[in-house]
Design an enzyme around this catalytic site. Sequence first.
Site, PDB file in Angstrom:
ATOM      1  N   HIS A 191      15.451  12.457  21.229  1.00  0.00           N
ATOM      2  CA  HIS A 191      14.821  11.848  20.051  1.00  0.00           C
ATOM      3  C   HIS A 191      13.309  11.736  20.224  1.00  0.00           C
ATOM      4  O   HIS A 191      12.733  10.637  20.182  1.00  0.00           O
ATOM      5  CB  HIS A 191      15.415  10.459  19.802  1.00  0.00           C
ATOM      6  CG  HIS A 191      15.705  10.188  18.352  1.00  0.00           C
ATOM      7  ND1 HIS A 191      16.781  10.733  17.690  1.00  0.00           N
ATOM      8  CD2 HIS A 191      15.043   9.445  17.425  1.00  0.00           C
ATOM      9  CE1 HIS A 191      16.799  10.331  16.442  1.00  0.00           C
ATOM     10  NE2 HIS A 191      15.739   9.563  16.239  1.00  0.00           N
ATOM     11  N   GLY A 198      12.196  13.229  11.614  1.00  0.00           N
ATOM     12  CA  GLY A 198      12.495  14.655  11.550  1.00  0.00           C
ATOM     13  C   GLY A 198      13.392  15.160  12.665  1.00  0.00           C
ATOM     14  O   GLY A 198      13.700  16.349  12.724  1.00  0.00           O
ATOM     15  N   ASN A 199      13.842  14.267  13.561  1.00  0.00           N
ATOM     16  CA  ASN A 199      14.665  14.702  14.696  1.00  0.00           C
ATOM     17  C   ASN A 199      15.962  15.373  14.254  1.00  0.00           C
ATOM     18  O   ASN A 199      16.371  16.383  14.814  1.00  0.00           O
ATOM     19  CB  ASN A 199      15.001  13.503  15.594  1.00  0.00           C
ATOM     20  CG  ASN A 199      13.783  12.926  16.277  1.00  0.00           C
ATOM     21  OD1 ASN A 199      13.279  13.462  17.246  1.00  0.00           O
ATOM     22  ND2 ASN A 199      13.302  11.799  15.764  1.00  0.00           N
ATOM     23  N   ARG A 215      16.731  16.989  11.444  1.00  0.00           N
ATOM     24  CA  ARG A 215      16.563  18.324  10.853  1.00  0.00           C
ATOM     25  C   ARG A 215      16.139  19.339  11.916  1.00  0.00           C
ATOM     26  O   ARG A 215      16.588  20.484  11.888  1.00  0.00           O
ATOM     27  CB  ARG A 215      15.566  18.251   9.694  1.00  0.00           C
ATOM     28  CG  ARG A 215      16.196  17.623   8.446  1.00  0.00           C
ATOM     29  CD  ARG A 215      15.255  17.604   7.264  1.00  0.00           C
ATOM     30  NE  ARG A 215      14.281  16.529   7.351  1.00  0.00           N
ATOM     31  CZ  ARG A 215      14.540  15.263   7.057  1.00  0.00           C
ATOM     32  NH1 ARG A 215      15.742  14.890   6.696  1.00  0.00           N
ATOM     33  NH2 ARG A 215      13.589  14.343   7.118  1.00  0.00           N
ATOM     34  N   ILE A 216      15.285  18.936  12.851  1.00  0.00           N
ATOM     35  CA  ILE A 216      14.929  19.854  13.942  1.00  0.00           C
ATOM     36  C   ILE A 216      16.158  20.140  14.802  1.00  0.00           C
ATOM     37  O   ILE A 216      16.368  21.276  15.259  1.00  0.00           O
ATOM     38  CB  ILE A 216      13.782  19.277  14.787  1.00  0.00           C
ATOM     39  CG1 ILE A 216      12.511  19.141  13.945  1.00  0.00           C
ATOM     40  CG2 ILE A 216      13.508  20.172  16.003  1.00  0.00           C
ATOM     41  CD1 ILE A 216      11.353  18.487  14.679  1.00  0.00           C
ATOM     42  N   HIS A 217      16.985  19.129  15.017  1.00  0.00           N
ATOM     43  CA  HIS A 217      18.238  19.286  15.758  1.00  0.00           C
ATOM     44  C   HIS A 217      19.085  20.407  15.167  1.00  0.00           C
ATOM     45  O   HIS A 217      19.572  21.296  15.880  1.00  0.00           O
ATOM     46  CB  HIS A 217      18.963  17.936  15.730  1.00  0.00           C
ATOM     47  CG  HIS A 217      20.444  17.962  15.780  1.00  0.00           C
ATOM     48  ND1 HIS A 217      21.155  18.378  16.879  1.00  0.00           N
ATOM     49  CD2 HIS A 217      21.373  17.592  14.857  1.00  0.00           C
ATOM     50  CE1 HIS A 217      22.452  18.262  16.634  1.00  0.00           C
ATOM     51  NE2 HIS A 217      22.599  17.795  15.417  1.00  0.00           N
ATOM     52  N   ARG A 218      19.252  20.414  13.835  1.00  0.00           N
ATOM     53  CA  ARG A 218      20.079  21.452  13.204  1.00  0.00           C
ATOM     54  C   ARG A 218      19.316  22.772  13.077  1.00  0.00           C
ATOM     55  O   ARG A 218      19.922  23.848  13.101  1.00  0.00           O
ATOM     56  CB  ARG A 218      20.584  20.946  11.847  1.00  0.00           C
ATOM     57  CG  ARG A 218      21.655  19.868  12.026  1.00  0.00           C
ATOM     58  CD  ARG A 218      22.174  19.343  10.702  1.00  0.00           C
ATOM     59  NE  ARG A 218      21.178  18.558   9.983  1.00  0.00           N
ATOM     60  CZ  ARG A 218      20.913  17.277  10.224  1.00  0.00           C
ATOM     61  NH1 ARG A 218      21.558  16.634  11.189  1.00  0.00           N
ATOM     62  NH2 ARG A 218      20.012  16.628   9.518  1.00  0.00           N
TER      63      ARG A 218
END
Length: 506
Positions: free
Chosen positions: A317, A322-323, A325-328
């Site tokens: 994290h 935005g974590n 959306r960046i994750h996906r």
Amino acid sequence: MKLGFTALVDRYGIALVQALRVESEIGKTRVSRESNGHTANKYPPSYQPTDDFAGHFEFGLKYEEIHIEFFARLFAATGPGPIEAWCREAPFGQYARRTGFLYEWLTGELLDVPDVSNGGYVDAISSQCYLTRTEFVRNRRWRINDNLPGTAAFCPLVRRTEIVQEALLFDLDAALGALHQAFGADILMRTASWLTFKESRASFLIEKEADKTDRVQRFAYVIAKHCGHIEDPLSSNSLHTLQAGILGHDAVGLGLRRSPVFVGQSTMREDIVHYVGPNFETLPQLLEGLSAFEAATRGAEPLARAAVIAFAFVYIHPMRDGNGRIHRFLVNDTLIRDRALPDGVILPVSATITSSVDFRVRYDRTLEAFSRPLMQRYAASYRFGDLVHYEDGTSSNLIFDDYKDALFAWRYPDLTEHVLYTAQVVAHTVRKEMADEAQVLVMFQRAQTQLKDVLEMPDQDANRVIRSLKENGWQVSGKLKKAYPQLDDSARAERVVEAVRSAFEG
């Protein structure tokens, strides 16, 4: 009597976030029972080890599962003494050597024992049982093949269980090839453009945020432009670029956070905490460790890599916002980099997650596989105090007392369940979501052609007519007649409706 790693947990008072999955004890015969992911093994008396550190740790290495968080906590509790004594007593034994290597690897401290002078090299962990680095590094001091997939700063564990191995057998290239054969390259590439937008929109549903058009379009643009192309996606500069693209370049507090963070929900009375992220001071080393995992496992299973990189990122994290959306984003980015996906094709994994209650519930449960035990372990370690203003612009009153202790878990998460879920989501996405979207596009193109056979018009107008008819139950609305007076002719309107309807229902 307890044996192996469980015996050492009790003896040294180790408090784990991620529980040991295997428990061993002496019985009359060898029996193994599994329930809810936990295995209870009984061994006949002939298996009884010596009742000391060396005896139980060797038993655990032989018959139980690797557990890196446990190893790190145990070595911190024992210090070097028991390992040095064991290595002097059995300098060429593979289990003593592996333990000596693991101690130095995890602690960064050199044991006071001589280098191993002879003997064959052995693997640090089994590549048949765990996800390992693709090319091992020889450790001459211990004569160990270092095949651990990460570094001491961050090393996730993926167990190659039977169900995980089965899920990883999904042939993404063959499945995409089948779609190509069924629908053709043109349809698939046109579908890909729509799926990029669909992935963006579905991502906002997961975050429980309003899918405002400009925000959806921004994220879709980030996906289309950067997936598989941005240099070193886990670097601070690249994460800043992705975050700015997702949130807007004028958003407050872009870049790695410099403040505490928690994931939860707010009520009228209080904030409910579901997960606390690592201390911001440790973010650089955690991200560097994740980058090291990415480099060390290149050439391994793309689905496993995509899952680890994406879920590890969301647990670290590192950003204020935005974590998720960046994750996906990282799922598609990894698959494209590994050439498991053609450049330009985006898997709408978020759309799959939101497509059914089952996938959504399993997504939350997969996240909780790590977050729930973490918060149970540290339920008394967080509170809300005075408001503090941090240098990244955040004002927070969160206080967490056990960052140092929790770092053992943040550094060494077991992401087996995350790999299983990701592999199953990707398989469903290709077989169902992409196939359905391609089929819809085929029908839409057929509707365009058949409509123009009745009433010639530009594509943009044809699309408007088709959508209106479909949304209004195959009826010509007054609004549509006003826009296209030709549809006032009832006979022509009937032919238009039949041409469009037959394309979808024929």
